[in-house]
Design an enzyme around this catalytic site. Structure first.
Site, PDB file in Angstrom:
ATOM      1  N   GLY A  39       0.830  -1.197   0.000  1.00  0.00           N
ATOM      2  CA  GLY A  39       0.000   0.000   0.000  1.00  0.00           C
ATOM      3  C   GLY A  39       0.861   1.242   0.000  1.00  0.00           C
ATOM      4  N   CYS A  40       0.313   2.308   0.480  1.00  0.00           N
ATOM      5  CA  CYS A  40       0.992   3.598   0.528  1.00  0.00           C
ATOM      6  C   CYS A  40       2.311   3.491   1.291  1.00  0.00           C
ATOM      7  CB  CYS A  40       0.070   4.604   1.206  1.00  0.00           C
ATOM      8  SG  CYS A  40       0.850   6.164   1.600  1.00  0.00           S
ATOM      9  N   PHE A  41       3.390   3.964   0.687  1.00  0.00           N
ATOM     10  CA  PHE A  41       4.685   3.832   1.367  1.00  0.00           C
ATOM     11  C   PHE A  41       4.802   4.735   2.586  1.00  0.00           C
ATOM     12  CE2 PHE A  41       6.511   6.007  -2.687  1.00  0.00           C
ATOM     13  CZ  PHE A  41       6.032   7.259  -2.341  1.00  0.00           C
ATOM     14  N   TRP A  42       3.949   5.741   2.707  1.00  0.00           N
ATOM     15  CA  TRP A  42       3.958   6.564   3.921  1.00  0.00           C
ATOM     16  C   TRP A  42       3.571   5.702   5.118  1.00  0.00           C
ATOM     17  CZ3 TRP A  42       0.426  11.026   1.808  1.00  0.00           C
ATOM     18  CH2 TRP A  42       1.115  11.751   0.836  1.00  0.00           C
ATOM     19  N   CYS A  43       2.620   4.801   4.910  1.00  0.00           N
ATOM     20  CA  CYS A  43       2.141   3.930   6.000  1.00  0.00           C
ATOM     21  C   CYS A  43       3.174   2.874   6.379  1.00  0.00           C
ATOM     22  CB  CYS A  43       0.856   3.226   5.589  1.00  0.00           C
ATOM     23  SG  CYS A  43      -0.549   4.313   5.328  1.00  0.00           S
TER      24      CYS A  43
END
Length: 171
Positions: free
Chosen positions: A8-12
């Protein structure tokens, strides 16, 4: 040693592994697509075939690849195809990019064990693929959660995920 995961989102995913003992560095980036040196906007369009990933530099004397797999599978949904929460598209697919045969075997065995134990209600769709060129994300994506704690996405999506992780892995 290096591990590369798309969940998923690499920020997460970045912030989770930043809090994992034995992890020396976590870099957000892109892997698996056709375009050289893709931008965030190009990857988000879904047209390049890249996945948002994190590349983890870890100390094997403190944390094993197996341990990292455990964290990876407990902190994202490996049963949704091309989706994590509200993020939809092939750039958010669940994938382990392996860097050697040992990582490939460990990832495949780990997934098989999860399936046999029926840990999830649905089948695991996480792909296990050879690592290819890692394209590091733009600077503003690095350490995103820590640099942008007031961002609504950080507060609503990432912070609860991080708190759950910290509670689960208190050591």
């Amino acid at each position: 040693m290096i591990a590369t995961f798309g969940g998923g989102c690499f920020w997460c995913t970045e912030v989770i592994f930043q809090h994992t003992k034995g992890v020396k560095e976590v870099l957000p980036g892109y892997m698996g697509g056709q375009r050289e040196n893709p931008t965030y906007e190009q990857v988000c369009s879904g047209a390049t075939g890249h996945v948002e990933v994190i590349q983890i530099d870890f100390d094997e004397s403190q944390v094993s690849f197996q341990d990292l797999l455990e964290v990876f599978f407990k902190t994202h949904d490996p049963t949704t195809l091309n989706r994590q929460g509200a993020d939809v598209g092939t750039q958010y697919r669940s994938v382990v990019f392996y860097h050697d045969d040992k990582q490939k075997q460990e990832a495949e065995a780990f997934i098989q064990a999860l399936e046999e134990a029926k840990v999830y209600d649905s089948p695991i769709v996480t792909a296990v693929e050879p690592a290819v060129t890692f394209w590091e994300a733009e600077d503003y994506h690095h350490d995103y959660f820590n640099q942008n704690p007031q961002n609504q996405f950080c507060q609503v999506v990432i912070a609860p995920k991080l708190q759950k992780f910290l509670k689960l892995y208190q050591q």
